[in-house]
Motif scaffolding. Structure first.
Motif, PDB file in Angstrom:
ATOM      1  N   THR A 174       0.834  -1.199   0.000  1.00 38.95           N
ATOM      2  CA  THR A 174       0.000   0.000   0.000  1.00 38.95           C
ATOM      3  C   THR A 174       0.877   1.260   0.000  1.00 38.95           C
ATOM      4  O   THR A 174       0.619   2.206  -0.743  1.00 38.95           O
ATOM      5  N   LEU A 175       1.928   1.233   0.810  1.00 36.96           N
ATOM      6  CA  LEU A 175       2.822   2.399   0.863  1.00 36.96           C
ATOM      7  C   LEU A 175       3.525   2.592  -0.474  1.00 36.96           C
ATOM      8  O   LEU A 175       3.663   3.714  -0.969  1.00 36.96           O
ATOM      9  N   SER A 179       1.850   7.908  -1.988  1.00 36.21           N
ATOM     10  CA  SER A 179       2.473   9.197  -2.307  1.00 36.21           C
ATOM     11  C   SER A 179       3.999   9.086  -2.222  1.00 36.21           C
ATOM     12  O   SER A 179       4.530   8.070  -1.770  1.00 36.21           O
ATOM     13  N   GLN A 182       5.089   8.361   1.189  1.00 35.69           N
ATOM     14  CA  GLN A 182       4.848   6.977   1.609  1.00 35.69           C
ATOM     15  C   GLN A 182       5.892   6.029   1.021  1.00 35.69           C
ATOM     16  O   GLN A 182       6.363   5.121   1.711  1.00 35.69           O
ATOM     17  N   MET A 185       9.014   6.469   2.917  1.00 33.88           N
ATOM     18  CA  MET A 185       8.874   5.859   4.242  1.00 33.88           C
ATOM     19  C   MET A 185       9.110   4.354   4.152  1.00 33.88           C
ATOM     20  O   MET A 185       9.783   3.759   5.002  1.00 33.88           O
TER      21      MET A 185
ATOM     22  N   PHE B 264      -0.015  13.336   7.393  1.00 32.40           N
ATOM     23  CA  PHE B 264      -0.060  12.933   5.977  1.00 32.40           C
ATOM     24  C   PHE B 264      -1.508  12.935   5.499  1.00 32.40           C
ATOM     25  O   PHE B 264      -2.126  11.861   5.387  1.00 32.40           O
ATOM     26  N   MET B 267      -4.237  10.402   2.317  1.00 31.75           N
ATOM     27  CA  MET B 267      -3.506   9.252   1.765  1.00 31.75           C
ATOM     28  C   MET B 267      -4.200   7.958   2.143  1.00 31.75           C
ATOM     29  O   MET B 267      -4.993   7.918   3.059  1.00 31.75           O
ATOM     30  N   THR B 268      -3.848   6.918   1.388  1.00 32.88           N
ATOM     31  CA  THR B 268      -4.420   5.601   1.660  1.00 32.88           C
ATOM     32  C   THR B 268      -3.398   4.785   2.430  1.00 32.88           C
ATOM     33  O   THR B 268      -2.211   4.798   2.087  1.00 32.88           O
ATOM     34  N   TRP B 269      -3.862   4.102   3.427  1.00 32.20           N
ATOM     35  CA  TRP B 269      -2.921   3.334   4.259  1.00 32.20           C
ATOM     36  C   TRP B 269      -3.206   1.863   4.184  1.00 32.20           C
ATOM     37  O   TRP B 269      -2.696   1.047   4.853  1.00 32.20           O
TER      38      TRP B 269
END
Ligand SMILES: [Fe+2]
Ligand SMILES: [Fe+2]
Ligand SMILES: [Fe+2]
Lengths: 318, 269
Positions: A174-175, A179, A182, A185, B264, B267-269
């Motif tokens: 998903t990360l 973005s 993400q 990260m 953030f 956003m999708t997590w």
């Protein structure tokens, strides 16, 4: 028992293991077998419960309700693993209090990986993917180990660990589709957890003690270096799938061997953390000791209450 | 949704006025925020309990509450119809917009407080859930039907601990009494009705919680007595949570809870 009788029993015992029979707690066993099993199983149990701490660190800050619930459930699973393993250990004639004592005084070890800090949400992904992933590689062979209670505990544990591993990978996925922040990260988490995960599979064969005896008792079926290679071979393609870069400039697929060649592991760092000087050794131990010490009055009260109830019951009967 | 009127079903959402929808939305949040904030408090304890068994049990309770929270928020989002998600509702409100009672935000001072908070909430929660099972709103009824087993278990678990700690050692008795005395002032707020509560109770959708105040104190007192604890006599009570005026703890709870979503956004997590 005479020395000869013991020798005889030992031979029968080893033959049973060789025939793939399970050893049960009530069976006769050599003292060394008992001690080795207490050591390995308790170390494993301690790893499960110390392992709750780095991930527990993110429960209150999980980014969505779904992730919060999944993380809570995961950390709870680890507590359950600790529980089965302590129980299996207790069948060998040691109490849970004694086992905790060994952990709290530093006499017993736990997996060093949990002495690294979890600094971003992506660490929840990296831990599931890499740390649970390496744990599975270590533990799947133990589902056939010779000591019955350990083998049965491992079957249950491994099922849940592979669920954790998929869940961790899914966080990373998903990360990696998210973005720029993400993706960064996720890459940063891989950078920090890669090498410690390789170290999780233990010191290199040349420096590893206990291996031969452990092989005979099926406590170990492959060497540390073989397990490490298996982990790398399995994980690198997954990193590719995520579009992330494994932080090893020497990593390269070797057509001749069919395996990945990889760079030098920093064993100095490994031994530093094992010896208690990693980034979070103190914090992890303090957290465990505090939980135990602060809970003493609660455990005492539960015991006192149970005794009172028992007395009342007896009074009623008489 | 079809528009046939049925006594067992709520007003089809299309037939609700804007005001009714707003009240239903606020009513759902009033219930859900209690579960969210208590689940969050319990989540802080994971890995730090007095032993593994209680650690696992408290995590279970946290998970149950979180599950209920999600069902409520998902429904609230639908009722509001503004395209929000459960996470928008959970994470992206101002402190003044959270409607949980003050009790559930109180800290895990020690295990006695954890159990006292849980017990004082569980007795209320089960009474409320039982009533909610009779709601004219189908979704709320379904959440209550599913949650009732969980909440019954929570109540049994926390009541047992109150008895164990109250009637355990001298030390545990003192600690348990201290926690009950301290948290007592947050009990009365449970039975106060907001405007949304009143409107929804009148519509047969919400629960008139003011009705079971007496039964609540009676049941709580019985358990406390069995636990050899003294029922506090104080008549001074705190309030404000339901109107979004929280204790000073709340800001810190939200700082953790909202950290990722605020740092953030989108956003999708
Ligand atoms: Fe585990
Ligand atoms: Fe494990
Ligand atoms: Fe795991």
């Amino acid at each position: 028992m005479s020395e000869k009788e013991i020798k005889n029993l030992e031979e029968i015992f080893e033959a049973r293991i060789a025939r793939d029979e399970k050893i049960e707690p009530k069976d006769w066993m050599p003292e060394k077998y008992r001690k080795t099993h207490i050591r390995q199983m308790s170390q494993h149990a301690h790893s499960e419960i110390v392992g709750m701490l780095p991930e527990g660190n993110w429960i209150t800050r999980a980014p969505s309700l779904r992730r919060k619930a999944a993380l809570l459930a995961k950390v709870q699973d680890e507590a359950g693993h600790g529980l089965y393993l302590y129980s299996a250990c207790e069948t060998l004639g040691i109490t849970r209090d004694e086992l905790y004592e060994q952990l709290h005084t530093g006499k017993a070890k736990y997996s060093s990986i949990f002495n690294y800090p979890t600094v971003t949400w992506a660490d929840m992904g990296a831990i599931g993917w890499l740390v649970d992933g390496a744990a599975i590689i270590n533990q799947v062979p133990l589902c056939n180990t010779s000591f019955g209670p350990y083998a049965r505990a491992m079957v249950r544990v491994c099922k849940e660990e592979s669920f954790h591993q998929r869940q961790g990978f899914e966080i990373m996925l998903t990360l990696s589709k998210g973005s720029e922040e993400q993706i960064a990260m996720a890459q940063d988490a891989l950078n920090r957890w890669w090498w410690p995960s390789l170290m999780m599979l233990g010191p290199t064969d040349a420096e590893s003690v206990h291996t031969e005896q452990s092989m005979k008792w099926k406590l170990k079926r492959k060497s540390n270096d073989e397990l490490r290679q298996q982990f790398i071979d399995q994980t690198v393609p997954q990193a590719d799938l995520l579009g992330l870069t494994v932080p090893d400039p020497d990593l390269k697929f070797n057509e001749a061997t069919g395996h990945y060649d990889f760079g030098e592991i920093d064993w100095d760092e490994f031994w530093q953390v094992v010896k208690g000087h990693g980034p979070c050794n103190k914090e992890r131990m303090n957290a465990r000791v505090n939980a135990w010490d602060n809970g003493e009055w609660v455990r005492d009260a539960a015991m006192a209450h149970a005794e009172k109830k028992e007395k009342k019951k007896l009074k009623k009967v008489s | 949704m079809n528009s046939t009127k049925n006594d067992n079903n709520s007003l089809p959402m299309g037939e609700m006025s804007g005001g009714q929808r707003g009240n239903l939305y606020n009513y759902i949040l009033g219930i859900a925020d209690n579960s969210l904030i208590l689940a969050q408090r319990l989540g802080e304890l994971c890995g730090h309990g007095p032993n593994l068994e209680t650690d696992i049990a408290l995590t279970n309770i946290s998970l149950d509450l979180l599950g209920q929270t999600r069902s409520y928020y998902q429904y609230a989002a639908k009722v509001e119809g503004a395209g929000k998600s459960e996470d928008d509702i959970a994470f992206l409100r101002l402190e003044r917009e959270y409607k949980n009672i003050l009790l559930v935000e109180q800290p895990n001072t020690h295990f006695g407080y954890v159990m006292a908070r849980q017990f004082l909430f569980d007795i209320y929660h089960l009474m409320m859930m039982k009533e909610l099972q009779k709601s004219k709103d189908e979704t709320l009824r379904a959440v209550a039907n599913k949650g009732i087993k969980e909440v019954s278990y929570h109540k049994r678990f926390s009541s047992d601990w109150i008895k164990r700690l109250g009637d355990g050692t001298e030390e545990s008795h003192g600690k348990m009494q201290e926690a009950i005395d301290d948290l007592w002032r947050y009990t009365n707020e449970m039975f106060q009705m907001t405007a949304a509560d009143t409107e929804m109770a009148e519509a047969g959708i919400g629960v008139d919680v003011s009705k079971f105040k007496e039964a609540y104190y009676k049941e709580v007192s019985e358990v406390l007595k069995e636990a050899t604890l003294t029922v506090p006599e104080s008549k001074y009570f705190a309030k404000g949570g339901k109107e979004g005026i929280h204790t000073e703890h709340m800001g810190y709870i939200l700082a953790d809870l909202q950290y990722m979503q605020k740092t953030f956004p989108n956003m999708t997590w």
